[in-house]
Design an enzyme around this catalytic site. Structure first.
Site, PDB file in Angstrom:
ATOM      1  N   LYS A 154       0.830  -1.213   0.000  1.00  0.00           N
ATOM      2  CA  LYS A 154       0.000   0.000   0.000  1.00  0.00           C
ATOM      3  C   LYS A 154       0.864   1.262   0.000  1.00  0.00           C
ATOM      4  O   LYS A 154       0.649   2.177  -0.791  1.00  0.00           O
ATOM      5  CB  LYS A 154      -0.922   0.004   1.241  1.00  0.00           C
ATOM      6  CG  LYS A 154      -1.807  -1.231   1.361  1.00  0.00           C
ATOM      7  CD  LYS A 154      -2.698  -1.179   2.589  1.00  0.00           C
ATOM      8  CE  LYS A 154      -1.957  -1.228   3.919  1.00  0.00           C
ATOM      9  NZ  LYS A 154      -1.320  -2.536   4.243  1.00  0.00           N
ATOM     10  N   ARG A 169      -9.775   0.663   8.804  1.00  0.00           N
ATOM     11  CA  ARG A 169      -9.385  -0.701   9.144  1.00  0.00           C
ATOM     12  C   ARG A 169     -10.470  -1.428   9.920  1.00  0.00           C
ATOM     13  O   ARG A 169     -10.293  -2.594  10.274  1.00  0.00           O
ATOM     14  CB  ARG A 169      -8.149  -0.655  10.026  1.00  0.00           C
ATOM     15  CG  ARG A 169      -6.846  -0.904   9.316  1.00  0.00           C
ATOM     16  CD  ARG A 169      -5.795  -0.765  10.383  1.00  0.00           C
ATOM     17  NE  ARG A 169      -4.574  -1.458  10.141  1.00  0.00           N
ATOM     18  CZ  ARG A 169      -3.517  -0.944   9.522  1.00  0.00           C
ATOM     19  NH1 ARG A 169      -3.565   0.250   9.000  1.00  0.00           N
ATOM     20  NH2 ARG A 169      -2.412  -1.642   9.418  1.00  0.00           N
ATOM     21  N   ARG A 201      -0.636  -8.717  13.505  1.00  0.00           N
ATOM     22  CA  ARG A 201      -1.162  -7.776  12.507  1.00  0.00           C
ATOM     23  C   ARG A 201      -2.038  -8.500  11.489  1.00  0.00           C
ATOM     24  O   ARG A 201      -3.075  -7.986  11.060  1.00  0.00           O
ATOM     25  CB  ARG A 201      -0.005  -7.052  11.818  1.00  0.00           C
ATOM     26  CG  ARG A 201       0.634  -5.995  12.726  1.00  0.00           C
ATOM     27  CD  ARG A 201       2.062  -5.671  12.329  1.00  0.00           C
ATOM     28  NE  ARG A 201       2.177  -5.025  11.033  1.00  0.00           N
ATOM     29  CZ  ARG A 201       3.333  -4.928  10.366  1.00  0.00           C
ATOM     30  NH1 ARG A 201       4.446  -5.424  10.871  1.00  0.00           N
ATOM     31  NH2 ARG A 201       3.364  -4.311   9.194  1.00  0.00           N
ATOM     32  N   ARG A 217      11.879  -5.372   4.847  1.00  0.00           N
ATOM     33  CA  ARG A 217      11.610  -3.949   4.586  1.00  0.00           C
ATOM     34  C   ARG A 217      12.503  -3.010   5.397  1.00  0.00           C
ATOM     35  O   ARG A 217      12.788  -3.241   6.547  1.00  0.00           O
ATOM     36  CB  ARG A 217      10.160  -3.624   4.933  1.00  0.00           C
ATOM     37  CG  ARG A 217       9.909  -2.109   4.950  1.00  0.00           C
ATOM     38  CD  ARG A 217       8.476  -1.746   5.012  1.00  0.00           C
ATOM     39  NE  ARG A 217       7.801  -2.333   6.131  1.00  0.00           N
ATOM     40  CZ  ARG A 217       6.485  -2.273   6.300  1.00  0.00           C
ATOM     41  NH1 ARG A 217       5.734  -1.664   5.390  1.00  0.00           N
ATOM     42  NH2 ARG A 217       5.929  -2.827   7.340  1.00  0.00           N
TER      43      ARG A 217
HETATM   44  P1  AP5 Z   1       4.868  -1.616   1.784  1.00  0.00           P
HETATM   45  O1  AP5 Z   1       4.524  -0.805   0.605  1.00  0.00           O
HETATM   46  O2  AP5 Z   1       5.636  -0.956   2.884  1.00  0.00           O
HETATM   47  O3  AP5 Z   1       3.568  -2.369   2.369  1.00  0.00           O
HETATM   48  P2  AP5 Z   1       2.290  -1.822   3.122  1.00  0.00           P
HETATM   49  O4  AP5 Z   1       1.108  -2.487   2.537  1.00  0.00           O
HETATM   50  O5  AP5 Z   1       2.297  -0.327   3.152  1.00  0.00           O
HETATM   51  O6  AP5 Z   1       2.562  -2.458   4.550  1.00  0.00           O
HETATM   52  P3  AP5 Z   1       2.532  -1.879   6.013  1.00  0.00           P
HETATM   53  O7  AP5 Z   1       3.263  -2.895   6.842  1.00  0.00           O
HETATM   54  O8  AP5 Z   1       3.035  -0.478   6.084  1.00  0.00           O
HETATM   55  O9  AP5 Z   1       1.047  -1.919   6.335  1.00  0.00           O
HETATM   56  P4  AP5 Z   1       0.422  -2.049   7.695  1.00  0.00           P
HETATM   57  O10 AP5 Z   1      -0.982  -1.941   7.305  1.00  0.00           O
HETATM   58  O11 AP5 Z   1       0.798  -3.229   8.492  1.00  0.00           O
HETATM   59  O12 AP5 Z   1       1.099  -0.847   8.525  1.00  0.00           O
HETATM   60  P5  AP5 Z   1       0.570   0.582   8.972  1.00  0.00           P
HETATM   61  O13 AP5 Z   1       1.718   1.494   8.983  1.00  0.00           O
HETATM   62  O14 AP5 Z   1      -0.650   0.963   8.224  1.00  0.00           O
HETATM   63  O15 AP5 Z   1       5.683  -2.889   1.274  1.00  0.00           O
HETATM   64  C1  AP5 Z   1       6.224  -3.858   2.159  1.00  0.00           C
HETATM   65  C2  AP5 Z   1       7.596  -4.359   1.635  1.00  0.00           C
HETATM   66  O16 AP5 Z   1       7.408  -5.062   0.421  1.00  0.00           O
HETATM   67  C3  AP5 Z   1       8.588  -3.236   1.314  1.00  0.00           C
HETATM   68  O17 AP5 Z   1       9.886  -3.649   1.685  1.00  0.00           O
HETATM   69  C4  AP5 Z   1       8.492  -3.056  -0.205  1.00  0.00           C
HETATM   70  O18 AP5 Z   1       9.709  -2.597  -0.771  1.00  0.00           O
HETATM   71  C5  AP5 Z   1       8.134  -4.459  -0.664  1.00  0.00           C
HETATM   72  N1  AP5 Z   1       7.236  -4.467  -1.830  1.00  0.00           N
HETATM   73  C6  AP5 Z   1       6.162  -3.664  -2.060  1.00  0.00           C
HETATM   74  N2  AP5 Z   1       5.558  -3.975  -3.221  1.00  0.00           N
HETATM   75  C7  AP5 Z   1       6.262  -5.024  -3.736  1.00  0.00           C
HETATM   76  C8  AP5 Z   1       6.123  -5.806  -4.935  1.00  0.00           C
HETATM   77  N3  AP5 Z   1       5.133  -5.580  -5.826  1.00  0.00           N
HETATM   78  N4  AP5 Z   1       7.007  -6.809  -5.131  1.00  0.00           N
HETATM   79  C9  AP5 Z   1       8.020  -7.056  -4.241  1.00  0.00           C
HETATM   80  N5  AP5 Z   1       8.204  -6.344  -3.110  1.00  0.00           N
HETATM   81  C10 AP5 Z   1       7.335  -5.331  -2.854  1.00  0.00           C
HETATM   82  O19 AP5 Z   1       0.088   0.279  10.475  1.00  0.00           O
HETATM   83  C11 AP5 Z   1       1.009   0.013  11.508  1.00  0.00           C
HETATM   84  C12 AP5 Z   1       0.276  -0.053  12.857  1.00  0.00           C
HETATM   85  O20 AP5 Z   1      -0.313   1.235  13.137  1.00  0.00           O
HETATM   86  C13 AP5 Z   1      -0.905  -1.039  12.940  1.00  0.00           C
HETATM   87  O21 AP5 Z   1      -0.476  -2.341  13.266  1.00  0.00           O
HETATM   88  C14 AP5 Z   1      -1.764  -0.381  14.051  1.00  0.00           C
HETATM   89  O22 AP5 Z   1      -1.216  -0.629  15.326  1.00  0.00           O
HETATM   90  C15 AP5 Z   1      -1.603   1.095  13.758  1.00  0.00           C
HETATM   91  N6  AP5 Z   1      -2.634   1.609  12.816  1.00  0.00           N
HETATM   92  C16 AP5 Z   1      -2.430   2.198  11.606  1.00  0.00           C
HETATM   93  N7  AP5 Z   1      -3.570   2.558  11.009  1.00  0.00           N
HETATM   94  C17 AP5 Z   1      -4.565   2.185  11.879  1.00  0.00           C
HETATM   95  C18 AP5 Z   1      -5.988   2.271  11.826  1.00  0.00           C
HETATM   96  N8  AP5 Z   1      -6.611   2.808  10.745  1.00  0.00           N
HETATM   97  N9  AP5 Z   1      -6.693   1.783  12.866  1.00  0.00           N
HETATM   98  C19 AP5 Z   1      -6.070   1.245  13.953  1.00  0.00           C
HETATM   99  N10 AP5 Z   1      -4.729   1.116  14.058  1.00  0.00           N
HETATM  100  C20 AP5 Z   1      -3.980   1.596  13.028  1.00  0.00           C
END
Ligand code: AP5
Ligand code: ZN
Length: 215
Positions: A13, A87, A171, A126
């Site tokens: 994402k 979410r 997660r 990552r």
């Molecule tokens: P990346 O693009 O970083 O993936 P992502 O989908 O953004 O993953 P996240 O881990 O950031 O999502 P998340 O939902 O767990 O975390 P968030 O910060 O929202 O890609 C991942 C890796 O793969 C990278 O190394 C990239 O280079 C590689 N990659 C990407 N595309 C690729 C491809 N096509 N091929 C190969 N490699 C590829 O949330 C973190 C925490 O915050 C949550 O656990 C929660 O505690 C809190 N939180 C955040 N939002 C909320 C909410 N709305 N409600 C409640 N709690 C929340």
């Protein structure tokens, strides 16, 4: 155009959102980034959420809805990309209301499908630039020069505290229990499109562009 990128941790994402910002002048609203910023700047809220995030649990709806509410007034851009929000069903309802209140609408919800087995490899490899936020991967997207960001040259490259197998399990559970019901929710509203998130970054971008150009 306002869109949601929906998908499990590591689906890509953030990677795709950054491209849409560059290519289409859209604005990325990542609640994960906002929460991590609050932690770095040491606000009261940041301190409260730290432990919850490191475990891999979701923070409360109230906190993240508040963060999004503060950002929806600025309309001087190509649209919002909601990344990691909503979410829960409660967050989804709140987003609908907030958009309606500000005279905006949601154009598309893009579900990025990636197998669980691929997610582990993505998350554990990552790292990100501490200065500009560019996302890298040890194997699939290393920096061109070891130890420095391709985009801004910064040497502050970071790994997230919740990017370990234990927190990732939590997660993923949270995703399947609380977030995946949004797939049906938006399907019923006629907003859902699904893209294959397993391909290369460029292929996924092309699939997303197709959806955007239709909506
Ligand atoms: P990346 O693009 O970083 O993936 P992502 O989908 O953004 O993953 P996240 O881990 O950031 O999502 P998340 O939902 O767990 O975390 P968030 O910060 O929202 O890609 C991942 C890796 O793969 C990278 O190394 C990239 O280079 C590689 N990659 C990407 N595309 C690729 C491809 N096509 N091929 C190969 N490699 C590829 O949330 C973190 C925490 O915050 C949550 O656990 C929660 O505690 C809190 N939180 C955040 N939002 C909320 C909410 N709305 N409600 C409640 N709690 C929340
Ligand atoms: Zn950088």
């Amino acid at each position: 155009t306002n869109i949601i990128l929906l998908g499990p941790p590591g689906a890509g994402k953030g990677t795709q959102a950054k491209r849409l910002v560059e290519e289409r002048g859209m604005v990325q609203l990542s609640t994960g980034d906002m929460l991590r910023d609050a932690r770095t700047s040491g606000t009261e809220m940041g301190k409260r959420v730290a432990e919850v995030m490191d475990r891999g649990d979701l923070v409360t709806d109230e906190i993240v809805i508040g963060l999004i509410r503060e950002r929806l007034d600025d309309l001087s851009h190509g649209g919002f990309i909601f990344d990691g929000f909503p979410r829960t069903l409660k967050q989804a309802d709140a987003l609908g209301e907030l958009l309606a209140q500000t005279g905006q609408s949601l154009d598309a919800v893009i579900e990025m499908q990636v197998d669980d087995s691929a997610l582990v490899a993505r998350i554990t490899g990552r790292f990100t630039c501490g200065n500009c936020g560019e996302v890298y991967h040890d194997r699939t997207r290393p920096t061109r020069v070891t130890g420095s960001c391709d985009v801004c040259g910064s040497t502050i490259l970071k790994r997230r505290a919740d990017d370990n197998e234990d927190a990732l399990k939590t997660r993923l559970m949270e995703y399947y229990k609380k977030t995946s019901p949004l797939i049906g929710y938006y399907y019923a509203k006629g907003k859902l499109s699904t893209v294959d998130g397993l391909g290369e970054v460029d292929a996924v971008s092309a699939a997303i562009a197709k959806v955007l150009d239709k909506s």
